[in-house]
Design a protein around this motif. Structure first.
Motif, short mmCIF file in Angstrom:
data_model
loop_
_atom_site.label_atom_id
_atom_site.label_comp_id
_atom_site.label_asym_id
_atom_site.label_seq_id
_atom_site.Cartn_x
_atom_site.Cartn_y
_atom_site.Cartn_z
N THR A 65 0.81 -1.22 0.00
CA THR A 65 0.00 0.00 0.00
C THR A 65 0.85 1.27 0.00
OG1 THR A 65 -0.11 0.02 2.42
CG2 THR A 65 -1.84 -1.18 1.24
N SER A 66 2.16 1.16 -0.11
CA SER A 66 3.04 2.32 0.09
C SER A 66 2.79 3.43 -0.93
CB SER A 66 4.51 1.89 0.04
OG SER A 66 4.80 1.24 -1.19
N GLU A 69 -0.45 5.22 -0.03
CA GLU A 69 -0.33 6.02 1.19
C GLU A 69 0.41 7.33 0.94
OE1 GLU A 69 -0.21 2.46 4.53
OE2 GLU A 69 1.64 3.04 3.51
N VAL A 74 -4.59 11.59 0.38
CA VAL A 74 -4.96 10.32 1.01
C VAL A 74 -4.87 10.47 2.52
CG1 VAL A 74 -4.28 7.92 1.38
CG2 VAL A 74 -4.35 8.86 -0.93
N GLY A 76 -5.88 7.84 4.72
CA GLY A 76 -5.47 6.58 5.30
C GLY A 76 -5.74 5.43 4.35
N VAL A 77 -4.90 4.38 4.48
CA VAL A 77 -5.08 3.15 3.71
C VAL A 77 -5.08 2.01 4.72
CG1 VAL A 77 -4.21 1.67 1.88
CG2 VAL A 77 -3.86 4.15 1.74
N TYR A 78 -6.07 1.14 4.64
CA TYR A 78 -6.23 0.11 5.66
C TYR A 78 -6.49 -1.26 5.03
CZ TYR A 78 -7.21 4.50 8.07
OH TYR A 78 -7.14 5.79 8.53
N ASP A 82 -5.06 -3.96 9.78
CA ASP A 82 -5.20 -2.69 10.49
C ASP A 82 -6.51 -2.60 11.28
OD1 ASP A 82 -2.80 -1.50 9.36
OD2 ASP A 82 -3.91 -1.43 7.47
N VAL A 121 -9.34 2.79 1.09
CA VAL A 121 -8.64 4.07 1.08
C VAL A 121 -9.63 5.15 1.51
CG1 VAL A 121 -7.53 5.83 -0.35
CG2 VAL A 121 -7.03 3.40 -0.73
N THR A 294 -10.65 7.91 11.73
CA THR A 294 -10.15 9.22 11.27
C THR A 294 -10.78 10.39 12.01
OG1 THR A 294 -11.84 9.37 9.54
CG2 THR A 294 -9.76 8.29 8.96
#
Length: 832
Positions: A65-66, A69, A74, A76-78, A82, A121, A294
């Motif tokens: 997911t780098s 992210e 963006v 957050g990416v989960y 997570d 995302v 968030t």
């Protein structure tokens, strides 16, 4: 059935129930003032997008997911790693020995259908969220897939649910998470021995192999959710496209481990559901978790292609059915074996659909002494199945009415008369069927007779023979359907496996000014509840229709509720409001007797007025009584101030609407083209609250049924890829494809609710498919075509004709004129 709508100011109290008053919902809907979930905006609102599996079956080796992210915008990416979510997607209906595999809200180690969620995302803008999803890299190890329910339970089929990494031991040493052979359940109903005996002694039998193809619901509005979390009060507010907000609140409480009273679910205007918005999906739990994580509002709206992949699908049965008859054509038994696809996981009410909502309707309108139904539920690499308009009943009545038509053909009897011969007699109600349910009321011959008269049946049969001499092929198809709706009582539902009660709540509040707000736990999404419920309350209270407001779809406003599905709203929700209204009248009657210094037994109530028997000049209106109830200066002893009442109405039994639909078509065997000449629907839904709304429901239901019969069908390839994933490939019928309909009705009240009403929302969808298939096969009798699976495409019809001709060693063109001469009269036939 057709009637002109009237304006609300033309209504009087005596005529409000049963009048075709204009729908009060429509002005905001057609002027764009309605507010849908996607219309809702909040300060600092973010947007969620979901990365979904591109494979039908695969192991997940790695998720990178780098890149996503690092993208601007963006939040957050989960992934599954997570999420600190204690619960999983629940199953709301249990069967004996049901296998319920793990279903986390994001897939972790394996995906089991194309569309399975892998990561989410959250971003400042919707476009950014979708771009970031596209930037996530997943390393898959693709696995073999199986999408056919019959193949899924074979020994060599790929297994969808294997043991988890750390299984919990059980007494039978079966590991958690595994489903040997992909079999979710093995279920049966009826008397197998008695049915076998019926077939052993039968003079005639008929049988057929048929498919009830997988369907993709297409509500106008895709699924959507918008969540806000308030850290100060630890409250979660969720606006969503829901058919049952209270149920979604309850189920999500368990998934997220948030107390139910801290979750506020609102269904704003909802653009259609058809069962697609009943189930609890991972998506609303994900958007809620992201809002909490968030501490910002988060919105998610499915794209149309995403809806096709991930919304629950309907039907998907593979069935073998048999009918036994004596030498006179009296039906003595029916035997049905079905393989039902459950998809990759068990959706909320999925186990009930091919079992208790299917097998219990296999008696249809007929007095069949012995029935046995056996159903295997199979996990397959498809989207999960659940309720779709009709939910089990269309599948059952398709089997019944195809078998009845084939039985008539075996007996060389007219299909209408064969049906009449085997109807349940009028004097045999309530009627106990051999498949558990007891029909409340019915009188089937008048509906059949009215339909025959409307199509001019005898003349049609004569014209059919004349046209065959000319090489033209007219077909007449019958569907004598029955439906079970308003599933009840709750005690019975619990015995059958429901993990919820099936009562409904109604609160009727008369304000000090005499105006009324009525709250109901159903949740409308196009049915016209605001109109019909106001008619019910107006009729019961004698208060003008325009003085009554209806509230649904908000868990903070409604005491509790079970929602809208299964054609339950009028029979259960409407009855709850009627019962509460009657309680209001009883309380108001006590106050009126006190104020008019009369005995309560001497008080009469009619059209909103309380009067003293024998002295009509001594009277008070209920709206005046309401003012006194809140003023509370002179109340009867033991009576509290105010004027409102609540009911939790739990019916004694289902209600069973029925009817006769007749399709008349002309078929061109050389091209497979089908052209409608007429479609007649005679429905009995008990007393009609609003005939125009009933007519609209019939029209819409028939349109969806014709969609299944002729156009729609979800197709997966061998790898589990949905090849009909858009409207370019999945054929939703357009207005031009729907025939002109003639509608009418008979009226047989139900004894099981105070209104006597039965459901209508699913009737057309239950009735239409077999009417069309029966009509087409009737047209093709000269070619020996007994059955064609839906959808009846031009190609499948042409192929059936030619395959049968080849099997008989003949040429199909020998028995008809050239197709160029076929429609010189515009397809109407005769001298019209």
């Amino acid at each position: 059935m057709s009637s002109e709508t009237i304006e609300s100011d033309e209504l009087d109290i005596e005529s409000v129930l049963g009048s075709s008053v204009e729908r009060r919902e429509d002005p905001s809907l057609i002027t764009g003032e309605a507010e849908y979930t996607d219309d809702i905006q909040r300060p600092e609102m973010t947007h969620m997008a979901v990365l979904r599996s591109q494979h039908g079956h695969a192991e997940i080796n790695d998720i990178n997911t780098s890149t996503a992210e690092a993208m601007d915008g963006v939040v957050g990416v989960y992934t599954a790693d997570d999420l600190d979510v204690p619960g999983e997607v629940p199953t709301g209906w249990l069967l004996p020995d049901l296998k319920t595999p793990s279903h986390t809200i994001l897939a972790k180690d394996r995906v089991r259908y194309q569309g399975d969620g892998i990561a989410v995302v959250v971003a400042e803008e919707n476009a950014i969220a979708h771009d970031a999803v596209a930037a996530i890299d997943v390393d898959y190890n693709r696995l073999d897939a199986v999408t056919d329910p019959k193949e899924a339970v074979e020994d060599d089929a790929p297994v969808l649910h294997e043991p988890t990494e750390d299984p919990t031991d059980t007494e039978d040493d079966e590991e958690i998470g595994t489903v040997p052979g992909n079999q979710a359940f093995d279920w049966e109903i009826g008397d197998a021995d008695a049915t076998d005996e019926a077939f052993a002694s039968a003079a005639h039998t008929a049988e057929v192999d048929l498919e009830n193809q997988r369907l993709i619901p297409n509500p106008m509005e895709p699924r959507a959710a918008m969540a806000e979390y308030k850290p100060g009060t630890e409250e979660l507010e969720l606006h969503m496209t829901s058919q049952n907000p209270h149920l979604h609140r309850q189920l999500m409480s368990g998934v997220l481990d948030v107390p139910e009273h801290k979750i506020h679910v609102v269904a704003p205007d909802v653009g259609g559901g058809f069962g697609n918005k009943i189930a609890h999906y991972p998506d609303e739990a994900l958007v809620s978790w992201c809002a909490k994580e968030t501490e910002r509002p988060v919105k998610w709206t499915a794209t149309r292609s995403e809806s096709y992949l991930t919304g629950t699908h309907g039907r998907d049965h593979d069935t073998h059915a048999e009918l036994a008859m004596d030498e006179d054509g009296v039906i003595t038994g029916m035997r049905v074996e079905t393989y039902a696809s459950m998809g990759a996981y068990l959706s909320t009410f999925a186990p009930a659909i091919p079992t208790y909502l299917y097998g219990t309707l296999l008696s249809g309108q007929y007095d069949i002494p012995a029935i046995h139904c056996h159903v295997i539920g199979a996990f397959t690499n498809n989207a999960p199945t659940d309720a779709y308009r009709g939910a089990g009943r269309p599948e059952a009545l398709y089997v019944v009415e195809r078998m009845i038509t084939l039985g008539a053909r075996e007996m060389e009897m007219d299909p209408a008369e064969f049906r009449r011969k085997n109807f349940i007699p009028e004097d045999d109600f309530p009627h106990q069927t051999p498949v558990a349910v007891s029909y409340d009321s019915g009188d089937y011959e008048p509906a059949l007779d009215k339909a025959l008269d409307m199509v001019g049946y005898d003349d049609l049969r004569e014209r059919q023979e004349e046209l065959r001499e000319e090489g033209r092929y007219l077909g007449i198809g019958f569907s004598n359907y029955i439906e079970a709706c308003g599933l009840a009582p709750s005690e019975l539902a619990g015995q059958l496996g429901a993990q919820a009660g099936l009562w409904e709540s109604g609160l009727v509040r008369v304000h000090p000014t005499g105006k009324v707000t009525a709250f109901c736990g159903t949740s409308g999404h196009g049915q016209g509840h605001e109109t019909t419920y106001a008619q019910i309350v107006s009729d019961e209270l004698g208060i003008p229709y325009d003085d009554i407001e209806i509230v649904e779809g908000d868990t903070d406003e409604i005491p509790q509720g079970m929602g809208t599905y299964g054609s339950r709203s009028a029979a259960v929700g409407g009855s709850a409001l009627a019962t509460s209204s009657q309680k209001v009248v009883e309380k108001a009657k006590k106050i009126a007797a006190h104020l008019m210094e009369a005995g309560e037994g001497d008080i009469e109530f009619e059209n909103g007025e309380f009067s003293v028997a024998g002295a009509p000049e001594r009277s008070m209106g209920i709206q005046e009584i309401a003012g006194q109830a809140y003023l509370a200066h002179d109340m009867p002893e033991g009576i509290e101030p105010g004027l409102e009442e609540t009911s939790f109405y739990d019916p004694d039994n289902f209600v069973f609407p029925f009817g006769t639909h007749v399709a008349v078509v002309e078929v061109d065997p050389e091209t497979g083209e089908i052209e409608f000449e007429n479609y007649v629907a005679v429905d009995d839904v008990g007393p009609q609250i609003n005939p125009k709304i009933v007519e609209g429901q019939v029209h819409g239901g028939v349109a969806q049924g014709i969609g299944q019969a002729m156009y729609e069908g979800a197709v997966y390839d061998d790898n589990g890829q949905l090849t009909t994933g858009s409207m370019q490939d999945y054929t939703v019928p357009k207005a031009e494809h729907i025939p002109r309909m003639e509608t009418d009705s008979t009226v047989t009240p139900s004894p099981h609710n105070p209104l006597g009403v039965k459901g209508v929302g699913e009737a057309g969808t239950i009735a239409a498919p077999q009417a069309v298939v029966n009509a087409v096969t009737d047209a093709l009798q000269p070619f020996g075509v007994d059955h064609i699976d839906m959808p009846l495409s031009n190609e499948s019809v042409w192929q059936a004709v030619n395959e049968n001709a080849a099997a008989d060693g003949g040429e199909p063109s020998e028995t008809r004129r050239a197709s160029s001469d076929r429609r010189s009269d515009g397809g109407k036939g005769g001298d019209e």
